[in-house]
Enzyme design. Structure first.
Site, PDB file in Angstrom:
ATOM      1  N   ARG A  86     -22.570  44.538  49.875  1.00 46.94           N
ATOM      2  CA  ARG A  86     -21.212  45.020  49.599  1.00 46.94           C
ATOM      3  C   ARG A  86     -21.189  45.721  48.239  1.00 46.94           C
ATOM      4  NH1 ARG A  86     -16.995  40.537  49.712  1.00 46.94           N
ATOM      5  NH2 ARG A  86     -17.124  40.767  51.956  1.00 46.94           N
ATOM      6  N   GLY A 128     -28.451  31.131  52.422  1.00 46.02           N
ATOM      7  CA  GLY A 128     -29.389  32.156  52.891  1.00 46.02           C
ATOM      8  C   GLY A 128     -30.504  32.306  51.869  1.00 46.02           C
ATOM      9  N   ARG A 166     -23.437  41.434  46.273  1.00 47.40           N
ATOM     10  CA  ARG A 166     -22.012  41.622  46.016  1.00 47.40           C
ATOM     11  C   ARG A 166     -21.884  42.424  44.724  1.00 47.40           C
ATOM     12  NH1 ARG A 166     -22.067  39.686  50.382  1.00 47.40           N
ATOM     13  NH2 ARG A 166     -20.724  38.068  51.267  1.00 47.40           N
ATOM     14  N   TYR A 186      -8.913  35.759  58.065  1.00 50.83           N
ATOM     15  CA  TYR A 186      -8.657  36.471  56.811  1.00 50.83           C
ATOM     16  C   TYR A 186      -8.804  37.981  57.021  1.00 50.83           C
ATOM     17  CZ  TYR A 186      -9.231  37.630  51.803  1.00 50.83           C
ATOM     18  OH  TYR A 186      -9.113  38.155  50.533  1.00 50.83           O
TER      19      TYR A 186
HETATM   20  P1  NAD Z   1      -5.869  32.613  44.893  1.00 52.67           P
HETATM   21  O1  NAD Z   1      -6.132  31.678  46.025  1.00 52.67           O
HETATM   22  O2  NAD Z   1      -6.177  32.137  43.526  1.00 52.67           O
HETATM   23  O3  NAD Z   1      -4.369  33.121  44.917  1.00 52.67           O
HETATM   24  C1  NAD Z   1      -3.590  33.215  46.078  1.00 52.67           C
HETATM   25  C2  NAD Z   1      -2.204  32.691  45.765  1.00 52.67           C
HETATM   26  O4  NAD Z   1      -1.369  32.826  46.930  1.00 52.67           O
HETATM   27  C3  NAD Z   1      -2.205  31.211  45.388  1.00 52.67           C
HETATM   28  O5  NAD Z   1      -1.439  31.008  44.237  1.00 52.67           O
HETATM   29  C4  NAD Z   1      -1.600  30.531  46.615  1.00 52.67           C
HETATM   30  O6  NAD Z   1      -0.948  29.303  46.309  1.00 52.67           O
HETATM   31  C5  NAD Z   1      -0.648  31.606  47.103  1.00 52.67           C
HETATM   32  N1  NAD Z   1      -0.305  31.470  48.534  1.00 52.67           N
HETATM   33  C6  NAD Z   1      -1.165  31.284  49.568  1.00 52.67           C
HETATM   34  N2  NAD Z   1      -0.476  31.203  50.718  1.00 52.67           N
HETATM   35  C7  NAD Z   1       0.839  31.360  50.404  1.00 52.67           C
HETATM   36  C8  NAD Z   1       2.036  31.359  51.161  1.00 52.67           C
HETATM   37  N3  NAD Z   1       2.029  31.185  52.507  1.00 52.67           N
HETATM   38  N4  NAD Z   1       3.217  31.530  50.509  1.00 52.67           N
HETATM   39  C9  NAD Z   1       3.251  31.694  49.160  1.00 52.67           C
HETATM   40  N5  NAD Z   1       2.137  31.698  48.399  1.00 52.67           N
HETATM   41  C10 NAD Z   1       0.952  31.532  49.011  1.00 52.67           C
HETATM   42  O7  NAD Z   1      -6.696  33.945  45.208  1.00 52.67           O
HETATM   43  P2  NAD Z   1      -6.906  35.263  44.338  1.00 52.67           P
HETATM   44  O8  NAD Z   1      -8.357  35.454  44.160  1.00 52.67           O
HETATM   45  O9  NAD Z   1      -6.021  35.263  43.160  1.00 52.67           O
HETATM   46  O10 NAD Z   1      -6.415  36.388  45.378  1.00 52.67           O
HETATM   47  C11 NAD Z   1      -5.135  36.981  45.286  1.00 52.67           C
HETATM   48  C12 NAD Z   1      -5.020  38.077  46.340  1.00 52.67           C
HETATM   49  O11 NAD Z   1      -6.028  39.066  46.110  1.00 52.67           O
HETATM   50  C13 NAD Z   1      -5.192  37.578  47.766  1.00 52.67           C
HETATM   51  O12 NAD Z   1      -4.284  38.241  48.609  1.00 52.67           O
HETATM   52  C14 NAD Z   1      -6.606  37.991  48.115  1.00 52.67           C
HETATM   53  O13 NAD Z   1      -6.771  38.230  49.492  1.00 52.67           O
HETATM   54  C15 NAD Z   1      -6.768  39.268  47.291  1.00 52.67           C
HETATM   55  N6  NAD Z   1      -8.187  39.500  46.998  1.00 52.67           N
HETATM   56  C16 NAD Z   1      -8.841  38.764  46.039  1.00 52.67           C
HETATM   57  C17 NAD Z   1     -10.192  38.988  45.824  1.00 52.67           C
HETATM   58  C18 NAD Z   1     -10.966  38.232  44.761  1.00 52.67           C
HETATM   59  O14 NAD Z   1     -12.180  38.432  44.652  1.00 52.67           O
HETATM   60  N7  NAD Z   1     -10.364  37.402  43.950  1.00 52.67           N
HETATM   61  C19 NAD Z   1     -10.885  39.941  46.577  1.00 52.67           C
HETATM   62  C20 NAD Z   1     -10.183  40.636  47.556  1.00 52.67           C
HETATM   63  C21 NAD Z   1      -8.838  40.427  47.756  1.00 52.67           C
HETATM   64  N1  UDP Z   2     -22.686  32.034  48.059  1.00 49.59           N
HETATM   65  C1  UDP Z   2     -23.803  31.284  47.743  1.00 49.59           C
HETATM   66  N2  UDP Z   2     -23.629  30.051  47.199  1.00 49.59           N
HETATM   67  C2  UDP Z   2     -22.416  29.528  46.923  1.00 49.59           C
HETATM   68  C3  UDP Z   2     -21.263  30.302  47.248  1.00 49.59           C
HETATM   69  C4  UDP Z   2     -21.440  31.546  47.820  1.00 49.59           C
HETATM   70  O1  UDP Z   2     -24.953  31.721  47.959  1.00 49.59           O
HETATM   71  O2  UDP Z   2     -22.356  28.401  46.415  1.00 49.59           O
HETATM   72  C5  UDP Z   2     -22.870  33.377  48.633  1.00 49.59           C
HETATM   73  C6  UDP Z   2     -22.087  33.622  49.914  1.00 49.59           C
HETATM   74  O3  UDP Z   2     -22.832  33.186  51.030  1.00 49.59           O
HETATM   75  C7  UDP Z   2     -21.918  35.131  49.874  1.00 49.59           C
HETATM   76  C8  UDP Z   2     -21.797  35.437  48.386  1.00 49.59           C
HETATM   77  O4  UDP Z   2     -22.362  34.321  47.707  1.00 49.59           O
HETATM   78  O5  UDP Z   2     -23.051  35.764  50.392  1.00 49.59           O
HETATM   79  C9  UDP Z   2     -20.358  35.640  47.913  1.00 49.59           C
HETATM   80  O6  UDP Z   2     -19.598  34.542  48.357  1.00 49.59           O
HETATM   81  P1  UDP Z   2     -18.064  34.342  47.977  1.00 49.59           P
HETATM   82  O7  UDP Z   2     -17.575  33.189  48.798  1.00 49.59           O
HETATM   83  O8  UDP Z   2     -17.907  34.267  46.512  1.00 49.59           O
HETATM   84  O9  UDP Z   2     -17.337  35.694  48.402  1.00 49.59           O
HETATM   85  P2  UDP Z   2     -17.334  36.587  49.737  1.00 49.59           P
HETATM   86  O10 UDP Z   2     -18.392  36.112  50.689  1.00 49.59           O
HETATM   87  O11 UDP Z   2     -15.966  36.428  50.272  1.00 49.59           O
HETATM   88  O12 UDP Z   2     -17.632  37.929  49.217  1.00 49.59           O
END
Ligand code: NAD
Ligand code: UDP
Length: 320
Positions: free
Chosen positions: A283, A211, A217, A151
């Site tokens: 973060r 942990g 976060r 990722y």
């Molecule tokens: P999500 O998993 O709900 O949405 C992702 C969408 O992309 C889904 O609808 C999935 O079906 C689609 N998808 C995945 N692979 C695909 C492919 N090969 N072709 C077409 N569609 C595909 O996740 P989200 O939280 O809505 O995240 C959306 C975007 O925002 C992502 O790019 C993610 O990296 C970015 N982002 C989200 C967060 C967050 O906290 N939600 C944080 C940082 C970045």
């Molecule tokens: N986390 C947790 N319990 C859970 C899911 C996540 O303690 O059931 C922790 C995880 O280890 C991380 C933080 O919560 O430290 C945020 O996790 P998340 O997967 O939501 O997002 P990311 O790590 O991608 O920021």
């Protein structure tokens, strides 16, 4: 009733059936755009966009972004990519392909049809940061061979591609680095911390802390995030980013668990489990740049955002 118009700006949202994408599609339709939602429904769900289906300005294409596609559009929001650790580690090779080939395919399309294109990048490009809070000029601390690398490195390479298409081909790009975002329509089983804790607390099941819960976060409500993304896309062409979008209020994970328990009135015990590999310890976004250039900052408090999200998950459980 809205009527289809060729004068409206036509916008492609990849990943439009996902959590963030569905909210973005909804907002763009509300302001009168034509919206094409492209998704392969890997983590996205039809129920997220069901309420948009009878809008004449909304279309859905089932397509996998690793394959090229041609559509005439004015703007592209590139969100397609699984975002929760469970989902992106399920098929890590596919995750990298989606980020990298998806970026190449969308940038190629943007170049051909002269569309403006925004990349949904992530705070994960900073890895387990050694600088706190994170500013856009920090280059990050990512383990290239770890479980999160599919990722993190996929998203880093996508940023590289965006800036090379910008310099080499003059594509009109925008890059936003999204920090943890939450709200209604998160997948209840995606393993992210807020969806997990709320579902566990609603069912009075143990809340799983990975942990010791001292890792932090910063959580941004989805409406604030969508506003930031649209401001960036619509902003001046001389500010292409990258720009951090997120809520600078920082919480320990144990504090978050207690807050969710309190809001729900839950009797869940708290279980401490081993921390996942390469889990970032702290973060928090520095959003000085977003404040200055986009006049943007989050408005929804964690308490209000959590209440809305809890209501959504309560509704899901009641349906079941
Ligand atoms: P999500 O998993 O709900 O949405 C992702 C969408 O992309 C889904 O609808 C999935 O079906 C689609 N998808 C995945 N692979 C695909 C492919 N090969 N072709 C077409 N569609 C595909 O996740 P989200 O939280 O809505 O995240 C959306 C975007 O925002 C992502 O790019 C993610 O990296 C970015 N982002 C989200 C967060 C967050 O906290 N939600 C944080 C940082 C970045
Ligand atoms: N986390 C947790 N319990 C859970 C899911 C996540 O303690 O059931 C922790 C995880 O280890 C991380 C933080 O919560 O430290 C945020 O996790 P998340 O997967 O939501 O997002 P990311 O790590 O991608 O920021």
């Amino acid at each position: 009733m809205a009527y289809y118009s060729f004068d409206r700006e036509r916008i492609l949202v990849t990943g439009g059936a996902g959590f963030l994408g569905s909210h973005l599609c909804e907002r763009l339709l509300q302001r009168g755009n034509n919206v094409i939602c492209l998704d392969n429904f890997f983590t996205g769900q039809k129920r997220n966009i069901f309420h948009l289906m009878d809008n004449r300005n909304f279309e859905v294409i089932r397509h996998d972004l690793v394959n090229p596609i041609f559509v005439e559009v004015d703007q592209i929001y590139n969100l397609a990519c699984p975002a929760s650790p469970i989902h992106y580690q399920y098929n890590p090779v596919k995750t990298t392909k989606t980020s990298v080939m998806g970026a190449i395919n969308m940038l190629g399309l943007a170049k051909r049809v002269k569309a403006k294109i925004l990349q949904a990048s992530t705070s994960e490009i900073y890895g387990d940061p050694t600088v706190h809070p994170q500013r856009e000029n920090y280059w990050g601390n990512v383990n290239t061979i770890g479980l999160r690398a599919c990722y993190d490195e996929g998203k880093r390479c996508a940023e590289t591609l965006f800036f090379d298409y910008y310099r080499q081909n003059g594509v009109n790009i925008r890059v936003v680095r999204i920090f943890n975002t939450y709200g209604p329509r998160m997948h209840p089983n995606d393993g992210r911390v807020i969806s997990n804790f709320i579902m566990q607390a609603l069912k009075d099941e143990p809340i799983t802390i990975f942990g010791d819960g001292t890792q932090t976060r910063s959580f941004c409500y989805v409406d604030d995030m969508v506003e930031g993304m649209i401001r960036m896309m619509d902003g001046p062409d001389d500010f292409v980013g990258p720009v951090n979008l997120g809520n600078p209020a920082e919480y320990g994970i144990l504090t978050l668990a207690k807050e969710i328990k309190r809001l729900i009135g839950s009797h869940s015990p708290i279980d401490f489990l081993p921390a996942p590999e390469d889990d970032p310890k702290r973060r928090r976004p520095d959003i000085t740049l977003a404040r200055k250039k986009l006049h943007w900052e989050p408005r929804v408090s964690l308490e209000d955002g959590l209440k809305n999200t809890i209501d959504y998950f309560r509704g899901l459980l009641a349906e079941r």
